[in-house]
Design an enzyme around this catalytic site. Structure first.
Site, PDB file in Angstrom:
ATOM      1  N   HIS A 197       0.845  -1.142   0.027  1.00 14.04           N
ATOM      2  CA  HIS A 197      -0.119  -0.109  -0.039  1.00 14.04           C
ATOM      3  C   HIS A 197       0.863   1.355   0.044  1.00 14.04           C
ATOM      4  O   HIS A 197       2.265   1.183   0.078  1.00 14.04           O
ATOM      5  CB  HIS A 197      -0.866   0.196   1.243  1.00 14.04           C
ATOM      6  CG  HIS A 197      -0.306   0.055   2.576  1.00 14.04           C
ATOM      7  ND1 HIS A 197       0.390  -1.081   3.068  1.00 14.04           N
ATOM      8  CD2 HIS A 197      -0.399   1.345   3.320  1.00 14.04           C
ATOM      9  CE1 HIS A 197       0.681  -0.625   4.331  1.00 14.04           C
ATOM     10  NE2 HIS A 197       0.435   0.709   4.546  1.00 14.04           N
ATOM     11  N   GLN A 254       5.471   4.690   9.970  1.00 14.09           N
ATOM     12  CA  GLN A 254       4.813   3.495  10.096  1.00 14.09           C
ATOM     13  C   GLN A 254       5.347   1.977   9.611  1.00 14.09           C
ATOM     14  O   GLN A 254       5.142   0.981  10.275  1.00 14.09           O
ATOM     15  CB  GLN A 254       3.318   3.566   9.176  1.00 14.09           C
ATOM     16  CG  GLN A 254       2.415   2.470   9.343  1.00 14.09           C
ATOM     17  CD  GLN A 254       1.602   2.100   8.124  1.00 14.09           C
ATOM     18  OE1 GLN A 254       1.839   2.674   7.112  1.00 14.09           O
ATOM     19  NE2 GLN A 254       0.596   1.249   8.197  1.00 14.09           N
ATOM     20  N   TYR A 278       3.151   9.481  11.429  1.00 14.31           N
ATOM     21  CA  TYR A 278       2.618   8.021  11.437  1.00 14.31           C
ATOM     22  C   TYR A 278       2.774   7.647  10.040  1.00 14.31           C
ATOM     23  O   TYR A 278       3.442   6.373   9.870  1.00 14.31           O
ATOM     24  CB  TYR A 278       0.946   8.126  11.522  1.00 14.31           C
ATOM     25  CG  TYR A 278       0.303   6.920  11.107  1.00 14.31           C
ATOM     26  CD1 TYR A 278       0.295   5.677  11.940  1.00 14.31           C
ATOM     27  CD2 TYR A 278      -0.472   6.993   9.985  1.00 14.31           C
ATOM     28  CE1 TYR A 278      -0.095   4.710  11.420  1.00 14.31           C
ATOM     29  CE2 TYR A 278      -1.149   5.827   9.536  1.00 14.31           C
ATOM     30  CZ  TYR A 278      -1.114   4.716  10.230  1.00 14.31           C
ATOM     31  OH  TYR A 278      -1.641   3.444   9.810  1.00 14.31           O
ATOM     32  N   HIS A 293       1.110   5.326   1.653  1.00 15.42           N
ATOM     33  CA  HIS A 293       0.542   6.345   2.463  1.00 15.42           C
ATOM     34  C   HIS A 293       1.060   7.813   1.828  1.00 15.42           C
ATOM     35  O   HIS A 293       2.504   7.737   1.538  1.00 15.42           O
ATOM     36  CB  HIS A 293       1.144   6.324   3.827  1.00 15.42           C
ATOM     37  CG  HIS A 293       0.357   5.434   4.635  1.00 15.42           C
ATOM     38  ND1 HIS A 293      -0.639   5.609   5.452  1.00 15.42           N
ATOM     39  CD2 HIS A 293       0.447   3.729   4.836  1.00 15.42           C
ATOM     40  CE1 HIS A 293      -1.315   4.622   6.086  1.00 15.42           C
ATOM     41  NE2 HIS A 293      -0.318   3.650   5.695  1.00 15.42           N
TER      42      HIS A 293
END
Length: 154
Positions: free
Chosen positions: A61, A130, A126, A63
């Site tokens: 993924h 992460q 974050y 971000h």
């Protein structure tokens, strides 16, 4: 105070946290593919006058913390990013069109988006850190599973 941006007839602060995944959440965004995605995301955002504040491409993924001017909708931006990236990835890596992968669809249909207000610093940290946390949790899980298998063997 917050950093505001200006255009000819508007002063704005429109920051978004956006997350999206490859189709079937395959763990494919690594190596050369990861580098291509990072570089092209920054280039495409710059082309649309968007500022990438944080970007973290993980294996399954992406971000992104991005400032988007009011004249550009989030859905239009994501359509451009996902569309242009998919075309370039399929041209650069033709094997992605073969099984077990996709055909002509690289990205999953949806995405997550959240406006960033007062918690911008927290979200920024974050997004930035992460991956380290996920690896730490993964290592702990593997140690736990290894410990269970050793106990079962005794």
């Amino acid at each position: 105070m917050s950093k505001y941006k200006k255009q000819s007839h508007v002063i704005y602060k429109c920051d978004y946290h956006i997350v999206w995944t490859p189709k079937y959440r395959f763990m494919i965004l690594k190596g050369g593919i990861k580098a291509l995605v990072e570089e092209d995301l920054r280039m495409l955002c710059e082309w649309k006058q968007c500022e990438v504040q944080e970007l973290n491409v993980q294996e399954d993924h992406i971000h992104m913390l991005v400032s988007i001017p009011p004249k550009v909708s989030v859905s239009k931006l994501l359509g451009i990013l996902k569309g242009k990236l998919a075309i370039k990835l399929f041209k650069s890596y033709p094997k992605l069109k073969q099984k077990p992968y996709w055909g002509n669809h690289f990205w999953a249909r949806g995405y997550f988006v959240s406006t960033v207000g007062l918690d911008k610093e927290m979200i920024s940290r974050y997004v930035k850190y992460q991956e380290k946390e996920e690896k730490k949790n993964e290592d702990n899980q593997q140690r736990f599973e290894l410990g269970l298998s050793i106990q079962v063997c005794k």
